[in-house]
Design an enzyme around this catalytic site. Structure first.
Site, PDB file in Angstrom:
ATOM      1  N   GLU A 104    -102.108 -10.043 -34.471  1.00 29.71           N
ATOM      2  CA  GLU A 104    -101.145  -9.031 -34.047  1.00 29.71           C
ATOM      3  C   GLU A 104    -101.635  -8.391 -32.754  1.00 29.71           C
ATOM      4  OE1 GLU A 104     -98.350  -7.986 -33.680  1.00 29.71           O
ATOM      5  OE2 GLU A 104     -97.752  -6.744 -35.364  1.00 29.71           O
ATOM      6  N   ASP A 108    -100.419   0.204 -34.711  1.00 28.00           N
ATOM      7  CA  ASP A 108    -100.047   1.556 -34.308  1.00 28.00           C
ATOM      8  C   ASP A 108     -99.864   2.397 -35.569  1.00 28.00           C
ATOM      9  OD1 ASP A 108     -98.904   3.790 -33.018  1.00 28.00           O
ATOM     10  OD2 ASP A 108     -97.817   2.568 -31.611  1.00 28.00           O
ATOM     11  N   PHE A 157     -99.037   4.864 -24.300  1.00 23.01           N
ATOM     12  CA  PHE A 157     -98.068   3.770 -24.307  1.00 23.01           C
ATOM     13  C   PHE A 157     -98.576   2.655 -23.410  1.00 23.01           C
ATOM     14  CE2 PHE A 157     -93.993   2.245 -25.552  1.00 23.01           C
ATOM     15  CZ  PHE A 157     -93.660   1.325 -24.580  1.00 23.01           C
ATOM     16  N   ARG A 170     -94.958  -8.081 -20.267  1.00 21.34           N
ATOM     17  CA  ARG A 170     -95.779  -8.925 -21.140  1.00 21.34           C
ATOM     18  C   ARG A 170     -96.743  -9.813 -20.369  1.00 21.34           C
ATOM     19  NH1 ARG A 170     -93.797  -8.755 -26.419  1.00 21.34           N
ATOM     20  NH2 ARG A 170     -91.549  -8.503 -26.637  1.00 21.34           N
TER      21      ARG A 170
END
Length: 186
Positions: A104, A108, A157, A170
């Site tokens: 993963e 979070d 973030f 990405r």
């Protein structure tokens, strides 16, 4: 012009460099290879965010393994989890009596992975462990921790190395902190 330079301008900082990621992923691959030597392993990629981490981790592992993919999300296009977990793609192979390593991108709140591990446990794997690139323990909303972790990060973030904001960023080769005004606009 939309490119890496433009994306980099939208970051307040580079949190983890490309070199740091490469070194740590190699270490994780070596550790997992030692732990699972001689066992039947399925490395499970959680799409889409973990695809880059998964690919690098798989290449760093020296054990025989199968690979599979699962699409699961609780974010949609938001920056905070909705709490509703949606499976968009299930695994193709049986995990019964096999050792499953979930790759993963980030842990979070933990809600998505908590839901996923309960679901996969019902399929009777020999064992199941979580390997995440990034962990934000201060955001955790349930009792779950990764078994293998690349980096513990602050509650910021982040994008890059597979992590996105609305499907973008990405392909950055590092992990950066997105400027608040970028995600506050949408």
């Amino acid at each position: 012009m939309w490119g890496r330079e433009f994306m980099a301008q939208n970051l307040s900082e580079v949190l983890i460099t490309e070199e740091q990621i490469k070194k740590r992923v190699e270490e994780l691959g070596e550790q997992i290879s030692r732990d699972y030597q001689g066992k039947e392993v399925i490395l499970l990629c959680i799409l889409k965010g973990a695809c880059i981490f998964f690919s690098d981790l798989a290449r760093a592992m020296t054990i025989h393994m199968q690979m599979d993919f699962m699409g699961i999300s609780s974010y949609g296009n938001e920056r905070k989890t909705s709490g509703i977990v949606r499976i968009s793609k299930d695994i193709d192979s049986s995990i019964t009596d096999k050792h499953v390593i979930i790759a993963e991108d980030i842990m979070d709140s933990g809600l998505t992975l908590s839901h996923l591990t309960k679901l996969l446990s019902s399929r009777n794997p020999a064992s199941m462990r979580i390997c995440c690139l990034l962990d934000k323990p201060e955001r955790r909303e349930c009792d779950i921790t990764p078994d293998y972790c690349g980096f513990i990060i602050p509650n910021k973030f982040v994008v890059g190395y597979g992590l996105d904001y609305c499907g973008e960023y990405r392909n950055l080769p590092y992990v950066g902190v997105l400027k608040e005004e970028i995600y506050a606009e949408k």
